[in-house]
Design a protein around this motif. Structure first.
Motif, PDB file in Angstrom:
ATOM      1  N   TRP A   6       0.743  -1.229  -0.087  1.00 25.79           N
ATOM      2  CA  TRP A   6       0.097   0.106  -0.069  1.00 25.79           C
ATOM      3  C   TRP A   6       0.831   0.980   0.076  1.00 25.79           C
ATOM      4  CZ3 TRP A   6      -4.887  -0.059  -1.498  1.00 25.79           C
ATOM      5  CH2 TRP A   6      -5.714  -1.181  -1.135  1.00 25.79           C
ATOM      6  N   VAL A   7       2.013   1.358   0.690  1.00 25.30           N
ATOM      7  CA  VAL A   7       2.833   2.187   0.822  1.00 25.30           C
ATOM      8  C   VAL A   7       3.692   2.742  -0.784  1.00 25.30           C
ATOM      9  CG1 VAL A   7       5.012   3.396   1.806  1.00 25.30           C
ATOM     10  CG2 VAL A   7       3.294   2.090   3.267  1.00 25.30           C
ATOM     11  N   TRP A   8       3.778   1.501  -1.538  1.00 29.12           N
ATOM     12  CA  TRP A   8       4.264   1.671  -2.744  1.00 29.12           C
ATOM     13  C   TRP A   8       3.447   2.360  -3.752  1.00 29.12           C
ATOM     14  CZ3 TRP A   8       8.489  -0.288  -5.719  1.00 29.12           C
ATOM     15  CH2 TRP A   8       9.767  -0.365  -4.911  1.00 29.12           C
ATOM     16  N   ILE A   9       2.075   2.330  -3.457  1.00 30.11           N
ATOM     17  CA  ILE A   9       1.278   2.755  -4.454  1.00 30.11           C
ATOM     18  C   ILE A   9       0.685   4.228  -4.069  1.00 30.11           C
ATOM     19  CG2 ILE A   9       0.364   0.621  -5.205  1.00 30.11           C
ATOM     20  CD1 ILE A   9      -2.047   1.286  -3.726  1.00 30.11           C
ATOM     21  N   VAL A  10       1.409   4.871  -2.863  1.00 27.36           N
ATOM     22  CA  VAL A  10       0.963   5.946  -2.648  1.00 27.36           C
ATOM     23  C   VAL A  10       1.295   7.039  -3.843  1.00 27.36           C
ATOM     24  CG1 VAL A  10       1.681   8.033  -1.114  1.00 27.36           C
ATOM     25  CG2 VAL A  10       1.063   5.760   0.059  1.00 27.36           C
ATOM     26  N   HIS A  11       2.529   6.878  -4.435  1.00 21.74           N
ATOM     27  CA  HIS A  11       3.120   7.556  -5.531  1.00 21.74           C
ATOM     28  C   HIS A  11       2.180   7.841  -6.522  1.00 21.74           C
ATOM     29  CE1 HIS A  11       5.845   9.426  -8.304  1.00 21.74           C
ATOM     30  NE2 HIS A  11       5.867   8.378  -8.974  1.00 21.74           N
ATOM     31  N   PRO A  12       1.751   6.516  -7.453  1.00 26.98           N
ATOM     32  CA  PRO A  12       0.957   6.438  -8.440  1.00 26.98           C
ATOM     33  C   PRO A  12      -0.374   7.004  -8.108  1.00 26.98           C
ATOM     34  CG  PRO A  12       1.438   4.243  -7.783  1.00 26.98           C
ATOM     35  CD  PRO A  12       2.280   5.093  -6.938  1.00 26.98           C
ATOM     36  N   VAL A  13      -0.966   6.845  -6.943  1.00 28.37           N
ATOM     37  CA  VAL A  13      -2.055   7.463  -6.564  1.00 28.37           C
ATOM     38  C   VAL A  13      -2.314   8.925  -6.525  1.00 28.37           C
ATOM     39  CG1 VAL A  13      -3.828   7.441  -4.580  1.00 28.37           C
ATOM     40  CG2 VAL A  13      -3.254   5.360  -5.432  1.00 28.37           C
ATOM     41  N   LEU A  14      -1.225   9.336  -5.612  1.00 28.71           N
ATOM     42  CA  LEU A  14      -1.193  10.909  -5.940  1.00 28.71           C
ATOM     43  C   LEU A  14      -1.151  11.387  -7.248  1.00 28.71           C
ATOM     44  CD1 LEU A  14       1.047  11.610  -2.730  1.00 28.71           C
ATOM     45  CD2 LEU A  14      -1.401  11.678  -3.015  1.00 28.71           C
ATOM     46  N   ALA A  15      -0.213  10.804  -8.058  1.00 27.93           N
ATOM     47  CA  ALA A  15       0.176  11.545  -9.360  1.00 27.93           C
ATOM     48  C   ALA A  15      -1.499  11.363 -10.050  1.00 27.93           C
ATOM     49  CB  ALA A  15       0.764  10.348 -10.094  1.00 27.93           C
ATOM     50  N   VAL A  16      -2.114  10.209 -10.125  1.00 25.57           N
ATOM     51  CA  VAL A  16      -3.270  10.181 -10.845  1.00 25.57           C
ATOM     52  C   VAL A  16      -4.336  11.007 -10.281  1.00 25.57           C
ATOM     53  CG1 VAL A  16      -5.448   8.300 -11.309  1.00 25.57           C
ATOM     54  CG2 VAL A  16      -3.102   7.856 -11.385  1.00 25.57           C
ATOM     55  N   VAL A  17      -4.671  10.957  -8.632  1.00 20.23           N
ATOM     56  CA  VAL A  17      -5.782  11.862  -8.035  1.00 20.23           C
ATOM     57  C   VAL A  17      -5.340  13.361  -8.345  1.00 20.23           C
ATOM     58  CG1 VAL A  17      -6.847  12.243  -5.929  1.00 20.23           C
ATOM     59  CG2 VAL A  17      -6.336   9.780  -6.718  1.00 20.23           C
ATOM     60  N   LEU A  18      -3.990  13.668  -7.981  1.00 25.45           N
ATOM     61  CA  LEU A  18      -3.778  15.149  -7.886  1.00 25.45           C
ATOM     62  C   LEU A  18      -2.932  15.725  -8.963  1.00 25.45           C
ATOM     63  CD1 LEU A  18      -3.166  17.547  -5.916  1.00 25.45           C
ATOM     64  CD2 LEU A  18      -1.366  16.513  -5.171  1.00 25.45           C
ATOM     65  N   ILE A  19      -1.735  15.189  -9.289  1.00 28.47           N
ATOM     66  CA  ILE A  19      -0.967  15.781 -10.334  1.00 28.47           C
ATOM     67  C   ILE A  19      -1.668  15.968 -11.848  1.00 28.47           C
ATOM     68  CG2 ILE A  19       1.196  15.773 -11.484  1.00 28.47           C
ATOM     69  CD1 ILE A  19       1.293  16.394  -8.314  1.00 28.47           C
ATOM     70  N   TYR A  20      -2.248  14.895 -12.191  1.00 28.94           N
ATOM     71  CA  TYR A  20      -2.304  14.927 -13.599  1.00 28.94           C
ATOM     72  C   TYR A  20      -3.887  15.779 -13.569  1.00 28.94           C
ATOM     73  CZ  TYR A  20       1.154  11.744 -15.519  1.00 28.94           C
ATOM     74  OH  TYR A  20       2.410  11.277 -15.786  1.00 28.94           O
ATOM     75  N   PRO A  21      -4.767  15.838 -12.916  1.00 24.61           N
ATOM     76  CA  PRO A  21      -5.752  16.655 -13.349  1.00 24.61           C
ATOM     77  C   PRO A  21      -5.451  18.218 -12.862  1.00 24.61           C
ATOM     78  CG  PRO A  21      -6.264  14.680 -11.682  1.00 24.61           C
ATOM     79  CD  PRO A  21      -5.005  14.813 -11.706  1.00 24.61           C
ATOM     80  N   LEU A  22      -4.496  18.258 -12.024  1.00 21.43           N
ATOM     81  CA  LEU A  22      -4.058  19.855 -11.912  1.00 21.43           C
ATOM     82  C   LEU A  22      -3.302  20.123 -13.076  1.00 21.43           C
ATOM     83  CD1 LEU A  22      -3.796  22.396  -9.907  1.00 21.43           C
ATOM     84  CD2 LEU A  22      -1.789  20.951  -8.978  1.00 21.43           C
ATOM     85  N   THR A  23      -2.501  19.049 -13.619  1.00 23.20           N
ATOM     86  CA  THR A  23      -1.872  19.559 -14.891  1.00 23.20           C
ATOM     87  C   THR A  23      -2.816  19.932 -15.951  1.00 23.20           C
ATOM     88  OG1 THR A  23      -0.087  17.903 -14.359  1.00 23.20           O
ATOM     89  CG2 THR A  23      -0.134  18.703 -16.539  1.00 23.20           C
ATOM     90  N   GLY A  24      -3.772  19.243 -16.145  1.00 23.16           N
ATOM     91  CA  GLY A  24      -4.837  19.621 -17.198  1.00 23.16           C
ATOM     92  C   GLY A  24      -5.312  20.805 -17.101  1.00 23.16           C
ATOM     93  N   ILE A  25      -5.866  21.199 -15.473  1.00 27.62           N
ATOM     94  CA  ILE A  25      -6.226  22.530 -15.417  1.00 27.62           C
ATOM     95  C   ILE A  25      -5.128  23.755 -15.767  1.00 27.62           C
ATOM     96  CG2 ILE A  25      -7.164  23.978 -13.387  1.00 27.62           C
ATOM     97  CD1 ILE A  25      -8.187  21.368 -12.252  1.00 27.62           C
ATOM     98  N   VAL A  26      -3.968  23.476 -15.331  1.00 26.85           N
ATOM     99  CA  VAL A  26      -2.849  24.467 -15.607  1.00 26.85           C
ATOM    100  C   VAL A  26      -2.771  24.539 -17.419  1.00 26.85           C
ATOM    101  CG1 VAL A  26      -0.366  25.054 -15.267  1.00 26.85           C
ATOM    102  CG2 VAL A  26      -1.580  24.057 -13.341  1.00 26.85           C
ATOM    103  N   ILE A  27      -2.669  23.462 -17.882  1.00 24.41           N
ATOM    104  CA  ILE A  27      -2.430  23.842 -19.319  1.00 24.41           C
ATOM    105  C   ILE A  27      -3.692  24.534 -19.837  1.00 24.41           C
ATOM    106  CG2 ILE A  27      -2.511  22.456 -21.541  1.00 24.41           C
ATOM    107  CD1 ILE A  27      -0.853  20.268 -20.142  1.00 24.41           C
TER     108      ILE A  27
END
Length: 239
Positions: A6-27
């Motif tokens: 579960w600790v190992w998937i913290v990184h991809p979960v945050l990327a999918v839930v937070l980073i990529y949606p925010l990237t789309g908004i910023v673009i």
């Protein structure tokens, strides 16, 4: 799945839930900001400020996300009592981690251009220092090999460098046309790297076994794509 998995998937979960949606908004805000500047459309007058503010949060979030990934990989590589280098190395890496986070915080608050440049370089150096540890998997460290350009790690630290540039040079980007053009070019490259991160990250997730599967999976010959035969199950006991 165990706690480590579960600790190992913290990184991809945050990327999918937070980073990529925010990237789309910023673009999207960046496109609207440019169209307003060129007077080809009439988006709200706040799009420029919104793009700058959300872009700042995106840059910092990307850096923190990569630091989280490196910390998890190093800390969970093996049992803590068998950590390579012992408590001295662990303490040194902990100091590097704390210093990198403090430097990022200082970069966020710094006003003087020299300080922003210094803290951006220190933060990137800290990320590279953590990433250089033997626990961190890299396909290749040779930029002349195809594997280097397929590495999730190297595209990740490149994105961190671009994000730190945008974060550190933010006031100058708002004032200087040449830096604004450089910012646009850098972020086009960052967008390409974000796509590459999505592809290579998904690939790596398929290749990483669960913690209880590793002893069996790592006994395979990855070059020959073959695995030793599994032991037959014990015979059922007679009633």
């Amino acid at each position: 799945m165990t706690l480590v998995d579960w600790v190992w998937i913290v990184h991809p979960v945050l990327a999918v839930v937070l980073i990529y949606p925010l990237t789309g908004i910023v673009i999207r805000l960046a496109i609207q900001t440019r169209s307003r500047r060129l007077k080809t459309a009439k988006p709200p007058p706040t799009v420029g400020r919104d793009h700058s503010d959300l872009g700042r949060w995106l840059a910092a979030a990307v850096v923190v996300l990569v630091i989280v990934a490196l910390t998890v990989v190093i800390a969970t590589h093996g049992p803590l009592d068998q950590f390579q280098g012992g408590f001295r190395r662990a303490g040194t890496l902990l100091l590097v981690l704390i210093g990198t986070l403090l430097s990022l915080g200082a970069l966020w608050m710094a006003k003087a251009p020299g300080l922003r440049l210094a803290f951006a370089l220190i933060t990137w150096a800290g990320v590279l220092g953590l990433g250089a540890q033997p626990e961190v998997w890299r396909l290749s460290d040779d930029p002349f090999s195809p594997a280097f350009w397929q590495s999730h790690y190297w595209s990740g630290v490149a994105v961190v460098g671009l994000m730190l540039f945008s974060l550190g040079a933010r006031p100058e980007i708002l004032r200087d046309l040449r830096l604004r053009r450089l910012h646009v070019t850098a972020n086009l490259l960052a967008a390409v790297l974000f796509v590459a991160q999505g592809i290579t990250g998904t690939r790596d997730l398929l290749e990483i076994p669960l913690s209880w599967q590793k002893s069996t999976i790592y006994a395979c010959n990855f070059e020959a794509r073959s695995c030793p035969p599994l032991a037959p199950p014990p015979p059922a006991s007679m009633p």
